[in-house]
Design an enzyme around this catalytic site. Structure first.
Site, PDB file in Angstrom:
ATOM      1  CG  HIS A 410      -0.271   0.108   2.538  1.00 20.61           C
ATOM      2  ND1 HIS A 410       0.015   1.311   3.152  1.00 20.61           N
ATOM      3  CD2 HIS A 410       0.161  -0.853   3.396  1.00 20.61           C
ATOM      4  CE1 HIS A 410       0.592   1.088   4.317  1.00 20.61           C
ATOM      5  NE2 HIS A 410       0.699  -0.216   4.490  1.00 20.61           N
ATOM      6  CB  CYS A 429       0.780  -3.896   5.311  1.00 20.93           C
ATOM      7  SG  CYS A 429      -0.743  -4.768   5.746  1.00 20.93           S
TER       8      CYS A 429
END
Length: 513
Positions: A410, A429
């Site tokens: 992301h 992440c």
């Protein structure tokens, strides 16, 4: 007997032989071993072997396998192989040539070139037994001959399989030593191991299983030449090379022409196409247990082989990117809500509003979260969702792929960490330095979907928009601390997750028993 009956019996014999060669019997229709003693004598010139017979050898070998075979690695394969071959010493008899049979311990003794210890493969024992058998005066009785033949056969079988498996598949299955390893990794099956036992030429076979990948060969060379990395001792570098040679032997590498790979230890993402990187960028990964390099590979401790991942470490996995979400909503995990969001909300009543975070209870939006009396259990009693916007922790776009760890790639508004060398700073992440460029490569410049991505990312606030990739792209999150770059230079990175320590610990435990 009539000719008709003779013909019929001949046909039956041929059918029986055919069935046996297919494995329907315990013995194959191979060349008779009745000349076993004669063949051994011709090669060794020791008269004791003149009296060796298959009938005399079988009970000795069978008894040895029954008493010691179960302790061997891959015991079931070995025991089944010899049962199917009438307990013949197939390796010894098929490789009677002195040069051929001696090739096996010669290769095993050089296993340190692969970062492996020759003791793992009983190289010295095989060498001694071969010298005994070929030494004219070493074996003086028929009983000694049968015993040494049986012990050599059994040891060669176990070592040949172990060495072959190690070089072609690695010593360990990474999924069994790492808690957060979700990449499918092939392991040797019975067919592969039986193929090793049935080889007719040791040297040709052993040459054929040597890893030939250029990265592997380069690390091998560095290991044997005593390469020392900057900031490491010679011992540390050698151990780093050993662990990464083992990683290269694992059968889990990308086979596709085009794929995305993130090297957690290097904090880097590459889009690979036909073996070359068409896009690369810095990334930030999950915070690791060893990010300050407090622990090294200098000393081995029994506890090192136990994997104790930090809660925020990015897992190793393989999947396929199938979708992006532009202007995403961040569903804040319970762990982060409990340890961070609730703590900040207790200190600042406007924190949630300023961060554009909505609070829910039992799925219903709380209109005025300032009225909530926060406590230690609030992180589990309420759920938190950060709405799209410039402050959203996921930035303007996230790239989704199926996985059990709920991680993804992301964008991020936090750009400062990309200027640091140590970028293990996220909650698990992977944050991208150039998310729009990444989307351009995945969707294709000028395509309708990419134009939508550019448009929506340019808006200050917008509803979340999901866009499926025109073609799924394989993605690999991996962990490599030593490799050779395109210029042929050895690159070494810090062991931020301590995964080298775990792997090296297992290798040392195997050697020390």
């Amino acid at each position: 007997m009539t000719n008709h009956n003779k013909t019929k019996l001949s046909r039956l014999a041929l059918i029986a032989c055919f069935l046996l060669t297919l494995g329907f019997g315990m013995q194959s229709c191979k060349k008779s071993r009745s000349e076993m003693g004669k063949d051994l004598y011709s090669k060794t010139k020791n008269k004791v072997y003149k009296d060796v017979t298959p009938e005399g050898f079988e009970p000795v070998f069978k008894a040895m396998l029954e008493s010691e075979g179960a302790k061997l690695p891959n015991a079931k394969i070995i025991l089944a192989h010899y049962a199917a071959n009438g307990y013949d010493p197939t390796l010894l008899l098929d490789h009677l040539s002195g040069d051929d049979i001696k090739a096996l311990p010669q290769y095993l003794n050089k296993s340190n070139e692969h970062g492996l210890d020759p003791t793992l493969f009983r190289a010295a024992k095989i060498d001694t037994l071969i010298n005994n058998i070929y030494g004219k005066k070493s074996i003086k009785t028929l009983e000694e001959a049968y015993h040494d033949m049986a012990e050599l056969e059994m040891t060669m079988a176990a070592s040949l399989i172990s060495y072959s498996n190690a070089l072609q598949f690695g010593v360990f299955n990474p999924r069994k030593i790492y808690q957060r390893y979700y990449t499918a990794t092939a392991r040797p099956d019975s067919a592969y191991m039986n193929n090793a036992l049935n080889t007719k030429d040791f040297k040709s076979y052993l040459d054929s299983i040597q890893p030939k990948d250029k990265h592997y060969v380069a690390l091998q060379k560095a290991l044997m030449e005593g390469f020392v990395a900057t900031g490491q001792t010679k011992e540390e570098t050698q151990r780093t090379l050993v662990t990464n040679l083992e990683r290269l032997r694992w059968k889990n590498k990308p086979t596709q022409d085009r794929y995305v790979i993130v090297n957690i230890a290097d904090f880097r993402l590459d889009v690979m196409n036909q073996g070359k990187s068409e896009l690369n960028m810095k990334v930030c990964v999950g915070e690791g247990r060893n990010k300050d390099a407090e622990n090294s590979l200098v000393e081995y401790d029994e506890s090192d082989k136990v994997d104790r991942p930090f809660s925020r470490e990015t897992p190793q996995l393989a999947s396929e990117i199938n979708m992006v979400q532009v202007n995403p909503i961040w569903n804040i995990p319970v762990s982060i809500a409990s340890k961070e969001i609730v703590v900040e909300a207790q200190k600042d009543p406007y924190y949630l509003a300023n961060k554009n975070i909505n609070v829910y209870k039992d799925g219903k939006l709380i209109d005025d979260p300032e009225t909530i009396e926060w406590n230690a259990n609030s992180g589990t009693e309420y759920s938190f969702k950060q709405q799209p916007g410039s402050d959203n922790s996921l930035g303007k776009i996230k790239f989704l792929f199926p996985n059990k760890s709920s991680v993804y790639l992301h964008d991020t508004p936090a750009q400062a960490p990309f200027g640091r060398e140590m970028r293990a700073v996220s909650h698990g992440c992977v944050r991208l330095e150039k998310p729009l460029e990444f989307a351009r490569v995945l969707f294709g410049d000028g395509t309708e979907k990419f134009q939508k991505i550019e448009q929506f990312m340019g808006e200050d606030k917008s509803q979340p928009t999901d866009l499926a990739l025109p073609k799924k792209v394989p993605v690999y999150l991996t962990y490599v601390t030593g490799w050779v770059d395109d210029a042929g230079q050895i690159q070494i990175r810090p062991d931020v997750y301590g995964l080298d320590i775990v792997l090296y610990g297992h290798l040392q435990k195997l050697i020390r028993g």
